[in-house]
Write a protein that holds these residues in place. Structure first.
Motif, short mmCIF file in Angstrom:
data_model
loop_
_atom_site.label_atom_id
_atom_site.label_comp_id
_atom_site.label_asym_id
_atom_site.label_seq_id
_atom_site.Cartn_x
_atom_site.Cartn_y
_atom_site.Cartn_z
N SER A 184 -21.81 91.66 74.42
CA SER A 184 -22.21 91.42 75.80
C SER A 184 -23.53 90.65 75.86
O SER A 184 -23.70 89.75 76.68
CB SER A 184 -22.35 92.75 76.56
OG SER A 184 -22.83 92.55 77.88
N LEU A 185 -24.45 91.00 74.97
CA LEU A 185 -25.74 90.30 74.92
C LEU A 185 -25.55 88.84 74.53
O LEU A 185 -26.20 87.95 75.08
CB LEU A 185 -26.67 91.01 73.93
CG LEU A 185 -28.14 90.58 73.91
CD1 LEU A 185 -28.78 90.74 75.27
CD2 LEU A 185 -28.91 91.37 72.86
N ILE A 186 -24.65 88.59 73.59
CA ILE A 186 -24.35 87.21 73.19
C ILE A 186 -23.79 86.42 74.37
O ILE A 186 -24.22 85.29 74.65
CB ILE A 186 -23.35 87.20 72.01
CG1 ILE A 186 -24.02 87.76 70.75
CG2 ILE A 186 -22.82 85.79 71.76
CD1 ILE A 186 -23.06 88.03 69.62
N ILE A 187 -22.83 87.02 75.08
CA ILE A 187 -22.24 86.36 76.24
C ILE A 187 -23.31 86.09 77.30
O ILE A 187 -23.40 85.00 77.87
CB ILE A 187 -21.11 87.21 76.83
CG1 ILE A 187 -19.93 87.28 75.86
CG2 ILE A 187 -20.63 86.65 78.17
CD1 ILE A 187 -18.87 88.29 76.25
N GLY A 188 -24.15 87.10 77.57
CA GLY A 188 -25.17 86.98 78.60
C GLY A 188 -26.18 85.88 78.30
O GLY A 188 -26.51 85.06 79.17
N ILE A 237 -21.98 89.60 91.99
CA ILE A 237 -20.53 89.71 91.80
C ILE A 237 -20.22 90.58 90.58
O ILE A 237 -19.34 91.45 90.63
CB ILE A 237 -19.91 88.31 91.63
CG1 ILE A 237 -19.99 87.53 92.95
CG2 ILE A 237 -18.46 88.41 91.16
CD1 ILE A 237 -19.61 86.07 92.81
N ILE A 238 -20.95 90.39 89.49
CA ILE A 238 -20.71 91.17 88.27
C ILE A 238 -21.04 92.64 88.49
O ILE A 238 -20.29 93.52 88.06
CB ILE A 238 -21.53 90.59 87.10
CG1 ILE A 238 -20.99 89.21 86.72
CG2 ILE A 238 -21.49 91.53 85.90
CD1 ILE A 238 -21.86 88.47 85.72
N LEU A 239 -22.16 92.92 89.17
CA LEU A 239 -22.53 94.31 89.43
C LEU A 239 -21.50 95.01 90.31
O LEU A 239 -21.12 96.16 90.04
CB LEU A 239 -23.91 94.37 90.09
CG LEU A 239 -25.10 94.00 89.19
CD1 LEU A 239 -26.38 93.94 90.01
CD2 LEU A 239 -25.24 94.99 88.04
N VAL A 240 -21.01 94.34 91.33
CA VAL A 240 -19.97 94.92 92.19
C VAL A 240 -18.71 95.17 91.38
O VAL A 240 -18.06 96.23 91.51
CB VAL A 240 -19.67 93.98 93.38
CG1 VAL A 240 -18.42 94.46 94.13
CG2 VAL A 240 -20.86 93.93 94.33
N ALA A 241 -18.35 94.23 90.52
CA ALA A 241 -17.15 94.39 89.68
C ALA A 241 -17.30 95.57 88.73
O ALA A 241 -16.36 96.36 88.55
CB ALA A 241 -16.89 93.10 88.89
N CYS A 242 -18.48 95.74 88.13
CA CYS A 242 -18.70 96.84 87.18
C CYS A 242 -18.68 98.20 87.89
O CYS A 242 -18.08 99.16 87.39
CB CYS A 242 -20.03 96.65 86.46
SG CYS A 242 -20.02 95.30 85.25
N THR A 268 -15.01 94.31 82.35
CA THR A 268 -16.19 93.84 83.09
C THR A 268 -17.51 94.18 82.38
O THR A 268 -18.51 93.49 82.60
CB THR A 268 -16.22 94.45 84.51
OG1 THR A 268 -16.23 95.88 84.41
CG2 THR A 268 -15.00 94.02 85.29
N LYS A 269 -17.50 95.20 81.53
CA LYS A 269 -18.76 95.61 80.90
C LYS A 269 -19.32 94.53 79.98
O LYS A 269 -20.52 94.49 79.71
CB LYS A 269 -18.59 96.92 80.14
CG LYS A 269 -17.76 96.82 78.87
CD LYS A 269 -17.65 98.18 78.18
CE LYS A 269 -16.87 98.09 76.88
NZ LYS A 269 -16.75 99.44 76.24
#
Length: 330
Positions: free
Chosen positions: A120-124, A146-151, A171-172
């Motif tokens: 996830s850190l790599i993607i971010g 959008i990501i926070l709402v999805a998570c 989503t995580k």
């Protein structure tokens, strides 16, 4: 290392131990309410790590300049950690484990469950680098929302056992993006000068509302509170812990220092101990204590080996440079 940064390292150590406690289990020897409270109390840890990474990624210079080097380090660490756990996957799951290692999924989920943090850190960092490179900074805020709402939504569906085409386990992997962005925003302000009682208030509000949110879902939607991975008020809880660490108060009280790498080593290595100890230790609390006792000497050995290898590589590089400079010009 400044007292403020050292204080933040101590909070990172606390976050790493919180992750260990969360992974230990459901603390079956405790009353069910205690187990729920303990696991909810530790949910701030991973978002906190993302905030710290975003803060220093932005604060120590240009994100566009620093992100590639940071990305390479995390990618190497992800590959090494996946290789470390690969034999354990085969040992634990046999042919199924081998097929998992050889599948394409291992490229982004790793070989063990906790390595999602690194992927996830790599993607971010890759997304933030790309957006910064393109000059699309205005995209950060809507994308993060959008990501926070999805998570939050997928976590709610997970604990309520509602089947959805998109799950929290999907989503995580994007969760690092909004928290890296929060860390970058905080780096633009003198947040380290914030009064201690404000940081404590942030933490207490986060804890209180996190419990309230979990138990509201439990009462009205029959959700399983112990299965929550991410809640709305985990956000102020994680931010509060970051501000508390940056305040420098802990370093003033404890008067001792730790290596900046300890927290990450604990995160990466602790499942190795938990896997084997769980076969012989049936008390969650005792398992947690034994794992901690074994972790620190192992980390010390691991650090000594990495320092030794670092010196060997530097010496070899120096010798190669000297040898090449001694050659006659062509």
């Amino acid at each position: 290392m400044s007292k403020r940064v050292m204080s933040l390292e101590l909070v990172k150590l606390l976050a790493a131990l919180s992750v260990v406690a969360t992974h230990v289990g459901h603390f079956s020897e405790l009353p069910p309410e205690w187990s729920v409270n303990i696991r909810l109390l530790f949910r701030w840890a991973v978002p906190f790590f993302f905030i710290v990474s975003g803060y220093f990624l932005q604060r120590n210079g240009s994100v566009v300049e620093r992100a590639p080097k940071f990305l390479v380090r995390i990618l190497i660490l992800f590959v090494l950690a996946s290789c470390l756990y690969a034999p354990l996957v085969v040992w634990d799951r046999g042919w199924d484990g081998l097929s998992r290692i050889l599948s394409m999924k291992v490229l982004y989920i790793g070989t063990w469950f906790h390595l999602w943090y690194l992927s996830s850190l790599i993607i971010g960092v890759a997304v933030i680098y790309s957006v910064k490179r393109l000059g699309w900074d205005d995209l950060f805020l809507p994308l993060s929302c959008i990501i926070l709402v999805a998570c939050v939504s997928t976590d709610f569906c997970m604990v309520c056992r509602i089947d959805t085409p998109i799950t929290f386990n999907m989503t995580k992997y994007l969760l690092s993006i909004p928290f890296l962005y929060i860390g970058m925003v905080l780096s633009r302000y003198d947040v380290y000068s914030m009064k201690l009682y404000y940081t404590v208030l942030f933490v207490l509000v986060g804890i209180g509302f996190q419990y309230a949110e979990a138990y509201y879902a439990l009462q009205h939607y029959s959700s399983d509170a112990i299965r929550h991975q991410f809640l709305v008020v985990t956000i102020p809880f994680a931010v509060g812990m970051f501000l508390f660490g940056l305040n420098g108060f802990i370093q003033k009280v404890l008067f001792f220092s730790i290596s900046p790498q300890y927290s990450l080593h604990i995160y990466i290595l602790h499942p190795l101990f938990l896997y084997f100890l769980e076969k012989y230790v049936h008390s969650s609390m005792f398992l947690f204590l034994v794992a901690l006792l074994l972790l620190f000497p192992t980390i010390a050995v691991y650090r000594a080996c990495t320092v030794f290898m670092h010196h060997i590589l530097i010496r070899q590089a120096s010798q190669m440079t000297t040898s090449s400079s001694a050659l006659p010009p062509v």
